[in-house]
Write a protein that holds these residues in place. Structure first.
Motif, PDB file in Angstrom:
ATOM      1  N   VAL A 168      56.808  43.811   4.914  1.00 24.95           N
ATOM      2  CA  VAL A 168      55.932  44.899   5.200  1.00 24.95           C
ATOM      3  C   VAL A 168      54.412  44.737   4.323  1.00 24.95           C
ATOM      4  O   VAL A 168      53.308  45.199   4.587  1.00 24.95           O
ATOM      5  N   PHE A 169      54.881  44.433   3.016  1.00 19.50           N
ATOM      6  CA  PHE A 169      53.736  44.120   1.909  1.00 19.50           C
ATOM      7  C   PHE A 169      52.951  43.102   2.490  1.00 19.50           C
ATOM      8  O   PHE A 169      51.512  43.138   2.558  1.00 19.50           O
ATOM      9  N   LEU A 170      53.288  41.978   2.866  1.00 20.79           N
ATOM     10  CA  LEU A 170      52.653  40.740   3.188  1.00 20.79           C
ATOM     11  C   LEU A 170      51.614  40.845   4.233  1.00 20.79           C
ATOM     12  O   LEU A 170      50.763  40.272   4.285  1.00 20.79           O
ATOM     13  N   THR A 171      52.347  41.702   5.003  1.00 18.96           N
ATOM     14  CA  THR A 171      51.439  41.939   6.388  1.00 18.96           C
ATOM     15  C   THR A 171      50.381  43.064   6.270  1.00 18.96           C
ATOM     16  O   THR A 171      49.872  43.325   7.401  1.00 18.96           O
ATOM     17  N   GLY A 172      50.472  43.766   5.156  1.00 19.70           N
ATOM     18  CA  GLY A 172      49.369  44.806   5.006  1.00 19.70           C
ATOM     19  C   GLY A 172      49.819  46.026   5.877  1.00 19.70           C
ATOM     20  O   GLY A 172      49.119  46.977   6.043  1.00 19.70           O
ATOM     21  N   SER A 173      51.229  46.385   6.117  1.00 16.32           N
ATOM     22  CA  SER A 173      51.753  47.201   7.160  1.00 16.32           C
ATOM     23  C   SER A 173      51.814  48.788   6.599  1.00 16.32           C
ATOM     24  O   SER A 173      52.029  49.350   7.336  1.00 16.32           O
ATOM     25  N   TYR A 174      51.483  48.679   5.171  1.00 13.08           N
ATOM     26  CA  TYR A 174      51.443  50.037   4.555  1.00 13.08           C
ATOM     27  C   TYR A 174      49.972  50.788   4.635  1.00 13.08           C
ATOM     28  O   TYR A 174      49.946  51.971   4.476  1.00 13.08           O
ATOM     29  N   LYS A 175      49.225  49.972   5.289  1.00 11.26           N
ATOM     30  CA  LYS A 175      47.745  50.490   5.297  1.00 11.26           C
ATOM     31  C   LYS A 175      47.729  51.716   6.246  1.00 11.26           C
ATOM     32  O   LYS A 175      48.455  51.567   7.004  1.00 11.26           O
ATOM     33  N   LYS A 176      46.668  52.329   6.297  1.00  5.09           N
ATOM     34  CA  LYS A 176      46.575  53.631   7.123  1.00  5.09           C
ATOM     35  C   LYS A 176      46.672  53.196   8.373  1.00  5.09           C
ATOM     36  O   LYS A 176      46.281  51.916   9.337  1.00  5.09           O
ATOM     37  N   PRO A 177      47.565  54.054   9.482  1.00  2.00           N
ATOM     38  CA  PRO A 177      48.157  55.139   8.835  1.00  2.00           C
ATOM     39  C   PRO A 177      49.420  55.195   8.554  1.00  2.00           C
ATOM     40  O   PRO A 177      50.357  56.309   8.753  1.00  2.00           O
ATOM     41  N   ARG A 178      50.075  54.192   7.846  1.00  2.00           N
ATOM     42  CA  ARG A 178      51.245  54.110   7.596  1.00  2.00           C
ATOM     43  C   ARG A 178      51.625  54.325   6.115  1.00  2.00           C
ATOM     44  O   ARG A 178      52.752  53.895   5.687  1.00  2.00           O
ATOM     45  N   GLU A 179      50.821  54.868   5.295  1.00  2.00           N
ATOM     46  CA  GLU A 179      51.004  55.061   4.151  1.00  2.00           C
ATOM     47  C   GLU A 179      52.291  55.817   3.743  1.00  2.00           C
ATOM     48  O   GLU A 179      52.977  55.768   2.878  1.00  2.00           O
ATOM     49  N   PHE A 180      52.328  56.977   4.486  1.00  2.00           N
ATOM     50  CA  PHE A 180      53.465  58.013   4.222  1.00  2.00           C
ATOM     51  C   PHE A 180      54.849  57.340   4.480  1.00  2.00           C
ATOM     52  O   PHE A 180      55.714  57.333   3.775  1.00  2.00           O
ATOM     53  N   ASN A 181      54.797  56.448   5.557  1.00  2.00           N
ATOM     54  CA  ASN A 181      56.029  55.546   5.649  1.00  2.00           C
ATOM     55  C   ASN A 181      56.702  54.679   4.905  1.00  2.00           C
ATOM     56  O   ASN A 181      57.920  54.537   4.744  1.00  2.00           O
ATOM     57  N   TRP A 182      55.602  54.168   4.281  1.00  2.00           N
ATOM     58  CA  TRP A 182      55.807  53.047   2.972  1.00  2.00           C
ATOM     59  C   TRP A 182      56.721  53.950   2.032  1.00  2.00           C
ATOM     60  O   TRP A 182      57.588  53.345   1.495  1.00  2.00           O
ATOM     61  N   ASN A 183      56.123  55.081   1.756  1.00  2.00           N
ATOM     62  CA  ASN A 183      56.736  55.934   0.725  1.00  2.00           C
ATOM     63  C   ASN A 183      57.950  56.231   0.951  1.00  2.00           C
ATOM     64  O   ASN A 183      59.116  56.250   0.246  1.00  2.00           O
ATOM     65  N   ILE A 184      58.426  56.772   2.266  1.00  2.00           N
ATOM     66  CA  ILE A 184      59.819  56.942   2.778  1.00  2.00           C
ATOM     67  C   ILE A 184      60.636  55.759   2.512  1.00  2.00           C
ATOM     68  O   ILE A 184      61.750  55.789   2.071  1.00  2.00           O
ATOM     69  N   GLY A 185      59.816  54.575   2.847  1.00  2.00           N
ATOM     70  CA  GLY A 185      60.465  53.399   2.583  1.00  2.00           C
ATOM     71  C   GLY A 185      60.892  52.901   1.195  1.00  2.00           C
ATOM     72  O   GLY A 185      62.015  52.667   0.956  1.00  2.00           O
ATOM     73  N   VAL A 186      60.025  53.398   0.403  1.00  2.00           N
ATOM     74  CA  VAL A 186      60.465  53.170  -1.188  1.00  2.00           C
ATOM     75  C   VAL A 186      61.565  53.851  -1.501  1.00  2.00           C
ATOM     76  O   VAL A 186      62.696  53.430  -2.268  1.00  2.00           O
ATOM     77  N   LEU A 187      61.767  55.288  -1.045  1.00  2.00           N
ATOM     78  CA  LEU A 187      62.749  55.985  -1.310  1.00  2.00           C
ATOM     79  C   LEU A 187      64.223  55.394  -0.870  1.00  2.00           C
ATOM     80  O   LEU A 187      65.174  55.613  -1.535  1.00  2.00           O
TER      81      LEU A 187
END
Lengths: 306, 309
Positions: A168-187
């Motif tokens: 997810v990081f390497l493909t930049g998939s945390y960028k807008k509009p997926r910022e919040f879902n990246w955070n859920i993923g970190v949790l």
């Protein structure tokens, strides 16, 4: 007896015996003709089970191979409707997705399944815990396989979560509009590690005991909340009221720690993680499905910063 | 060379995951790198010719007009998912039949395990304990790692590289992540798993674990080197050194960042820029502290009555 005489022919009265005999004959005739016909009909239906009432009550659409039915097969199924009916032709490429998110979820299911089975044989008490593991290893049918599978699936899940985050990081998939879902993923990543860690103590052997002792000893040093941490003593922290005491249910790793570990491992964290997973999957869809493979963008197409 | 010792470590059932992780990481880095290279070549090609950029479908995979842009989830995605589930199940089955989960003696508070190791995924943190006090290595650093991961989407203002592998368009972001994940996190786990032996001492692979080995190391504190003896002096000196690291390091990063990443620099707000600085410098402080310990035997740089760093 007026009604009886209506059945009579040519003024002859028909006896009760006659009427019973003709009735029985009719019944037998119907058995000989109707039932084979019905059986034949039934066999015809069996050749096409999708037409039966049982089938149509379970599946809400026809089975013919049409685009509409392919879409309905996904959309009208509670387990599959997480998916859209159609996705980008390149989004199924394994080289892009690595499939690690799905594998992580599958491993969670495997762990829930094997975990529930293990719970049938395990008591979270100091007297019985270690013996239960020995019992599992030596006497319970497939008990060793069960325990091994739970252990290795847990390790594999840690690996697949890391690789999922890496992709997810390497493909930049945390960028807008997926910022919040990246955070859920970190949790979810944190809860995966905590799930694994709380399970470590449960066999109540030297390995788990000392790993948890080392791990929770760090909690002594929590700033402000641990009795050996910076400013802990100044805030009145002792071994009997600090954050480590709260984690272990005591000042040493003992019976209470085993029980707390068990409850967090089997009930607390799985519930929280499940809720977060629901949000995570929901947001994947709401944020527009998986991020790519998207068409590449060029520097010249981006608005230059002021 | 003690092959037996090496084999004991590599084949310990709980070390197998980390042994498996290394080739997996290498494979996936290769897979990502290959696609990033292909995308970067395409980006270069399209930037060179604006006419092509208008008509090209912008992916490295083949596409022709008239081809369907979308495919049905059933069967094109679901078959992959079912296949993945079957393969994972098969791997788990074979793994569970051939290798047993470890079970040591019953827990005994009076018999300390040496080395007492955390599960492999926490060995990076345990390795950090060598260089930092527990409140940093065990509490502050993990918290900062979690928060640091969470702020990434909010401080990465680069709009390029969303949804495809690329190196060229995201050098700083990817470089930083690789440094944090591979160089710091994974390699410290590898050290914790394969190198650390009894007493958490350094044993090279193949070196026999000696439970009686003693190492006479004199670690000094940085204020001692400068002849500072008073507690107040040590506290003030340490604050200056740590503060100085963040100021000088911050200036250095600032100088480099605004030169080599001018667009990101312009896009970032005050808050975003400061958050990036704090997390980046804290991350870099870890290997720096390791280096000054290993090279100069310095234990603490900042000593106060309440905490030491």
């Amino acid at each position: 007896m007026a009604e009886e005489n209506q059945n009579a022919k040519n003024g002859k009265r028909v006896g009760l015996l006659e009427r019973v005999k003709s009735g029985v004959r009719e019944d037998i005739d119907s058995l000989r003709t109707d039932l084979p016909a019905k059986a034949k009909e039934q066999i015809e239906h069996l050749k096409d089970p999708t037409k039966t009432q049982v089938y149509t009550s379970i599946f809400r659409h026809k089975h013919d191979d049409t685009p509409r039915n392919r879409a309905l097969g996904v959309l009208s199924n509670v387990f599959l409707h997480l998916h859209p009916a159609k996705i980008n032709r390149d989004a199924v490429r394994y080289s892009y997705t690595w499939g690690m998110g799905g594998i992580t979820f599958y491993l969670f299911i495997v762990l829930t399944f094997t975990g529930v089975l293990l719970m049938f044989y395990y008591h979270p008490t100091k007297v019985q815990a270690f013996r239960d593991v020995l019992y599992l290893e030596h006497d319970v049918p497939f008990g060793k396989l069960l325990r091994n599978m739970h252990r290795w699936a847990a390790h594999l899940m840690v690996i697949s979560v890391w690789l999922h985050m890496f992709r997810v990081f390497l493909t930049g998939s945390y960028k807008k509009p997926r910022e919040f879902n990246w955070n859920i993923g970190v949790l979810l990543l944190v809860f995966t590690l905590l799930l694994s860690f709380t399970g470590y103590l449960l066999p109540d052997d030297q390995l788990g005991f000392w790993a948890v002792t080392v791990g929770t000893n760090m909690a002594r040093a929590t700033p402000l909340l641990g009795h050996e941490g910076p400013f802990g003593a100044q805030l009145g922290m002792t071994p009997y009221n600090d954050v480590r005491f709260g984690l272990l249910g005591g000042s040493i790793v003992d019976a209470n720690a085993l029980l707390r570990s068990y409850i967090w491992h089997c009930i607390g964290i799985p519930i929280v993680a499940s809720v977060l997973m629901i949000v995570h999957f929901w947001r994947v869809r709401k944020d527009g499905g998986i991020s790519g493979p998207a068409p590449v963008m060029l520097q010249s197409e981006v608005k230059d910063p002021k | 060379m003690d092959w037996r010792q090496l084999w004991d470590i590599v084949s310990a059932p709980d070390n197998v995951p980390i042994v498996a992780l290394i080739p997996l990481l290498i494979f996936y880095i290769y897979l990502a790198g290959k696609q990033a290279k292909a995308n970067d070549d395409l980006i270069g090609e399209l930037e060179a010719s604006p006419a092509l950029a208008k008509t090209h479908h912008r992916k490295t995979w083949p596409f022709r007009p008239g081809w369907q842009k979308e495919v049905h989830v059933w069967p094109f995605l679901l078959r992959i998912e079912f296949l993945a589930a079957i393969i994972v199940t098969a791997i788990l089955m074979v793994w569970s039949i051939t290798l047993s989960a470890p079970l040591e003696e019953p827990s005994n508070p009076n018999l300390t395990m040496n080395p007492a190791k955390a599960p492999w995924y926490f060995l990076g943190l345990q390795e950090m304990l060598v260089y930092f006090d527990p409140w940093i290595a065990g509490v502050v650093m993990p918290t900062l790692i979690i928060i640091g991961l969470m702020v990434i989407p909010y401080i990465d203002t680069n709009p390029l590289g969303s949804g495809y592998y690329t190196w060229r368009q995201r050098k700083f972001a990817i470089g930083t992540f690789l440094f944090g994940f591979i160089i710091l996190w994974v390699s410290m786990i590898i050290i914790g798993t394969f190198i650390r032996g009894p007493g958490w001492q350094w044993f090279w692979p193949g070196q026999t674990w000696d439970h009686n080995r003693l190492i006479y190391e004199v670690n000094r504190d940085l204020p001692d080197l400068f002849g500072i003896t008073s507690n107040l002096g040590k506290a003030i000196f340490g604050a200056i050194v740590v503060g100085g690291f963040f100021i000088v390091g911050g200036l250095l990063v600032h100088a480099l960042f605004r030169r080599y990443n001018p667009r990101d620099y312009k896009r970032m707000s005050f808050l975003q820029y400061n958050l990036m600085m704090i997390f980046l410098l804290t991350m870099v402080a870890l290997p720096i502290k390791m280096l000054i310990r290993l090279l100069f035997h310095i234990k603490y740089v900042w000593i106060t009555p309440w905490f030491n760093i």
